[in-house]
Design an enzyme around this catalytic site. Structure first.
Site, PDB file in Angstrom:
ATOM      1  N   GLY A  23       3.746  42.045 -59.673  1.00 10.93           N
ATOM      2  CA  GLY A  23       3.940  40.716 -59.127  1.00 10.93           C
ATOM      3  C   GLY A  23       4.737  39.897 -60.098  1.00 10.93           C
ATOM      4  O   GLY A  23       4.828  40.220 -61.287  1.00 10.93           O
ATOM      5  N   GLY A  24       5.318  38.808 -59.640  1.00 15.21           N
ATOM      6  CA  GLY A  24       6.093  37.971 -60.535  1.00 15.21           C
ATOM      7  C   GLY A  24       7.374  38.661 -60.949  1.00 15.21           C
ATOM      8  O   GLY A  24       8.278  38.868 -60.149  1.00 15.21           O
ATOM      9  N   MET A  25       7.451  39.081 -62.207  1.00 16.58           N
ATOM     10  CA  MET A  25       8.688  39.643 -62.749  1.00 16.58           C
ATOM     11  C   MET A  25       8.880  41.113 -62.403  1.00 16.58           C
ATOM     12  O   MET A  25       9.972  41.636 -62.568  1.00 16.58           O
ATOM     13  CB  MET A  25       8.729  39.473 -64.277  1.00 16.58           C
ATOM     14  N   LYS A  67       7.745  50.021 -64.720  1.00 13.69           N
ATOM     15  CA  LYS A  67       7.783  48.638 -64.250  1.00 13.69           C
ATOM     16  C   LYS A  67       9.206  48.341 -63.786  1.00 13.69           C
ATOM     17  O   LYS A  67      10.160  48.434 -64.579  1.00 13.69           O
ATOM     18  CB  LYS A  67       7.343  47.681 -65.345  1.00 13.69           C
ATOM     19  N   ASP A 110       4.640  35.701 -71.879  1.00 13.59           N
ATOM     20  CA  ASP A 110       3.904  35.899 -70.625  1.00 13.59           C
ATOM     21  C   ASP A 110       2.503  36.450 -70.906  1.00 13.59           C
ATOM     22  O   ASP A 110       2.037  37.397 -70.265  1.00 13.59           O
ATOM     23  CB  ASP A 110       4.670  36.834 -69.692  1.00 13.59           C
ATOM     24  N   ILE A 139       0.661  50.686 -58.526  1.00 12.26           N
ATOM     25  CA  ILE A 139      -0.659  50.296 -59.050  1.00 12.26           C
ATOM     26  C   ILE A 139      -0.773  48.806 -59.338  1.00 12.26           C
ATOM     27  O   ILE A 139      -1.765  48.361 -59.904  1.00 12.26           O
ATOM     28  CB  ILE A 139      -1.006  51.100 -60.325  1.00 12.26           C
ATOM     29  N   VAL A 156       4.750  47.608 -60.413  1.00 17.90           N
ATOM     30  CA  VAL A 156       4.291  48.618 -61.372  1.00 17.90           C
ATOM     31  C   VAL A 156       3.885  49.893 -60.623  1.00 17.90           C
ATOM     32  O   VAL A 156       3.126  49.847 -59.647  1.00 17.90           O
ATOM     33  CB  VAL A 156       3.099  48.089 -62.199  1.00 17.90           C
TER      34      VAL A 156
END
Length: 803
Positions: free
Chosen positions: A25-27, A45, A138, A22, A30
């Site tokens: 991105g980045g870390m 995640k 973040d 769903i 999901v």
């Protein structure tokens, strides 16, 4: 099917039904899943492979457990963490709501009200997490969910868990930065070792800017260029992209975007409080002059000012002119405004600020009467002989001096004069760094206290101790705003009170340890219901909160005790406790004029009119040139049928300050009490010209129309106020006045009982004892109302009316 999705489905099939990806991105990436045992929807995640390989899985799980202890309405909680093969993941509840990112993508930007609510909710979540030692690192629209009009923040504790579980000294050492470039604080970009909670405030500032402006502060840049901009480039002023943002909100957001952490609000709770009761988008700033250019138009040449002071003395009973008055004069001092000799008018507020602090400090000398700021500043920029000051203010000693600022150096000259003959008793020069400005104030106060003490046998009561306004850490810009807040508060109109609130809010946003700023807020809130600026229950709640903050920082804040006393008396109706707080305030500083004024008003509201007038005369002794004191004293004279003296007092006030709306308001009340409806109407309409919408002026206008036979026009005023009551605070006592003037006593008393039920402070202070309410006094419900108010015997008009 994606390989990672298939891997999760196989590895976690005993616990979760993983059905789709769903986002992410980045870390992390999901995925949506349903927890088999509990049947609840969750998100899983999965950390990016480079992150997963850089951290200890066991340590990461333990740290996620710490983050899972956070429980707050605006935090999406963490549930658990785990690993399977080379996959490291954590879970949290699935939130059915849009992210802020989705909303901005759809609408471009939010309404000002909506943006302020999001800012407040996220700040509340941050405040809770920061108290637990957890920095988010973040904050961005993707991590903020909007559910039923409220914001919830996800991923609290994840960055801390990753950082703590890192197998390397720093993640940036292997090329991984925690955070999102568009929202990273400058200290995050540089990989500083001492990143704290203020990094989250910067990121939230970027989010707030984006929700209001419809764009981030820095756009159309590469990630590397974005991070460089956070360090080196100032963002466009927010008003350039959204001109209608209220000044307080605009300034708060820009403060959050300060490059240095020390320039941002001290903590997230400051943001919660600053956004808690914003008047969004409707209240325009009152056009106050800059502090350094302040010239109070109502202050006529000093020779003319004596008229107003004399009016107060004439109105006083004979005992005030006894030998005791001469003795009091011998122990009185005025601190005149220090002259700014820097050659730069922008430094004027420093001189004014130091003068205020000296007044506050000298006021604490036991046994000394100190002229209040209003009267002392009447002599600003005037070459008046100190002997004239002595005669006009009733003092025997004067403190005067000058301030020069040159770069980072400050020179202050001060001297103490015997105002009866002009002789100099003491003087000193101080050459210090600008950072020592408040220490210089303390030194001068101590020296003056010692010199006066030796001459009149008094002792300094902590005269040299720093007040909340003189704290070492106070930013000078915050002090400037504090002075503007005091100026606006003294104007006593609905608009000026709302502006004073904004100034004081800005002060505590800059420095939440500034006790005087919190005390100023308390004093603003406690009087707002009198001007229709806030409902009593809300005003009392905020008064208590601000006063408590002030007293927690400085247990001797006299304005905090004064606001509490006034609020306890008017809103909590704990009369004995309120009176005790007034006495506590005066024990701390017997020269604090608002304490005397509000104590007098409390006594008036309890029908203790003689005591009230004596207390008010004492306040006028300290501040004979205060407009608000003169009008309050005039109101008391009207209630006790001293019409001739009230008329003289109010005429002098209006002559000296034709633009002071409250003077015209009580002039209308006086004319109405004397059955001069035509003059009452003229004065009420003049009040409304100066203060449009003021509820009591509208009620006076309606009463004057009714009493002059224009009943239909009076009913129209009544209908309009009832309509306004649906969208703004109009005190119920307004309609008690109007229906009395319309000869509907039953309906008038119904509204007055409602006024009592709803904690309307205007009932006792502004309405019930006024002579134009006399038609109610024989009604049985009037006697019941007096019993509810715990007033047993109201003695009005004991002597023939003084017309």
């Amino acid at each position: 099917m994606d390989a990672l999705l298939q891997q999760l489905q196989r590895a976690l099939s005993d616990r979760y039904d993983v059905d789709r990806e769903i986002g992410g991105g980045g870390m992390s990436r999901v995925f949506h899943a349903v927890e088999r045992e509990l049947g609840r929807e969750v998100v899983i995640k999965v950390l990016a492979p480079e992150l997963a390989s850089a951290v200890s899985a066991e340590r990461f799980r333990r740290e996620i457990q710490v983050g899972a202890q956070l429980h707050h309405p605006h935090i999406v909680p963490l549930l658990t963490a785990g690993e399977t093969g080379d996959i490291l993941f954590y879970t949290m509840p699935f939130v059915r709501g849009d992210t802020l990112r989705a909303l901005l993508a759809r609408d471009g930007r939010m309404s000002i009200d909506g943006a302020a609510r999001v800012l407040r909710d996220v700040a509340a979540a941050l405040a809770h997490a920061h108290r637990a030692g957890i920095v988010h690192r973040d904050i961005k629209p993707d991590n903020i969910f909007l559910v039923d009009g409220e914001a919830q923040v996800a991923d609290f504790g994840v960055a801390k868990a990753i950082s703590a579980a890192s197998r390397t000294t720093t993640l940036t050492g292997i090329g991984i930065a925690l955070g999102t470039p568009a929202y990273m604080a400058p200290e995050q970009v540089t990989g500083a070792d001492d990143i704290d909670h203020r990094a989250d405030l910067y990121s939230l500032g970027v989010v707030a800017y984006e929700t209001l402006a419809g764009r981030r502060p820095f756009v159309d840049r590469s990630p590397q260029s974005l991070m460089a901009a956070h360090i080196t480039t100032a963002p466009d002023p927010l008003e350039q992209h959204r001109p209608d943002v209220p000044e307080l909100l605009r300034d708060l957001v820009m403060a959050m975007l300060a490059k240095e952490p020390s320039g941002r609000p001290r903590d997230a709770q400051v943001i919660v409080q600053a956004t808690g009761d914003l008047s969004i988008g409707t209240t325009r700033p009152l056009p106050l002059p800059r502090i350094h250019a302040r010239r109070r138009r109502w202050l006529a040449p000093v020779g003319t000012l004596v008229v107003l002071a004399a009016a107060a003395v004439i109105a006083a009973p004979p005992w005030l002119r006894s030998s005791a008055e001469s003795e009091a004069r011998a122990r009185a001092v005025a601190v005149l405004p220090l002259r700014n000799i820097s050659g730069d008018s922008a430094d004027e507020y420093f001189a004014d600020g130091m003068t205020e602090e000296l007044i506050n400090a000298v006021s604490r000398i036991e046994g000394v009467r100190v002229s209040a700021r209003t009267s002392a500043f009447a002599f600003k920029d005037r070459n008046t002989d100190v002997r004239d000051v002595a005669r006009q203010l009733g003092v025997s000693y004067v403190v005067e001096g000058s301030v020069r600022r040159a770069g980072q150096r400050l020179r202050v000259t001060a001297r103490l004069l015997d105002a009866r003959n002009g002789y100099q008793l003491w003087s000193a020069d101080y050459n210090r760094a600008m950072s020592d400005v408040f220490a210089v104030q303390d030194d001068i106060a101590r020296a003056v206290a010692q010199e006066l003490g030796s001459r009149i046998g008094s002792t300094a009561s902590d005269a040299g101790a720093k007040s909340g306004a003189a704290a070492d850490s106070l930013q000078l810009e915050a002090y400037d705003n504090y002075l503007k807040g005091r100026y606006a508060w003294n104007a006593r109109t609905r608009a000026s009170l709302l502006q004073a609130e904004r100034y004081f809010r800005r002060v505590v946003a800059m420095d939440p340890t500034f006790a005087a700023g919190w005390g100023g807020l308390a004093e603003v809130y406690v009087v707002m219901p009198f001007f229709g600026a806030m409902a009593p229950d809300s005003a009392w709640s905020r008064t208590r909160s601000a006063a408590s903050r002030a007293l927690a920082l400085d247990s001797t804040r006299v304005e905090a005790y004064t606001a509490l006393a006034y609020g306890i008396s008017n809103y909590a109706r704990e009369y004995e406790q309120g009176e005790a707080y007034f006495k506590r305030a005066l024990a701390i500083n017997t020269n604090y004029v608002p304490a005397r004024q509000w104590f007098a008003e409390y006594l008036f509201s309890r029908a203790r009119f003689d005591e009230s007038q004596r207390m008010m005369v004492e306040a006028l002794r300290l501040d004979p040139l205060s407009r608000i004191l003169v009008t309050v004293y005039g109101r008391s004279l009207i209630a006790t049928r001293g019409y001739r003296r009230a008329d003289s007092l109010l005429r002098d006030l209006i002559t000296l300050d034709p633009a002071f709306a409250v003077g015209h308001l009580w002039s209308s009340a006086l004319h109405l009490s004397r059955d001069d409806a035509r003059a009452a109407l003229v004065a009420a309409e003049r009040t409304l010209d100066l203060a449009p919408g003021l509820w009591m002026a509208e009620a006076m206008r309606g009463c004057a129309l009714a009493r002059s036979g224009a009943r239909e026009r009076a009913l129209q005023v009544n209908r309009e106020l009832l309509r306004r009551m649906r969208s703004e605070y109009i005190p119920p006592s307004t309609f008690g006045m109007l229906y009395t003037c319309l000869d509907d006593r039953d309906e008038a008393l119904r509204w007055l009982h409602r006024s009592f039920d709803e904690l309307d402070p205007n009932l006792a202070e502004n309405v019930i004892f006024m002579p134009f309410m006399d038609p109610l006094r024989t009604h049985p419900e009037y006697a019941r109302l007096m019993r509810r108010m715990e007033i047993a015997d109201v003695k009005l008009g004991r002597a023939p009316p003084d017309r």
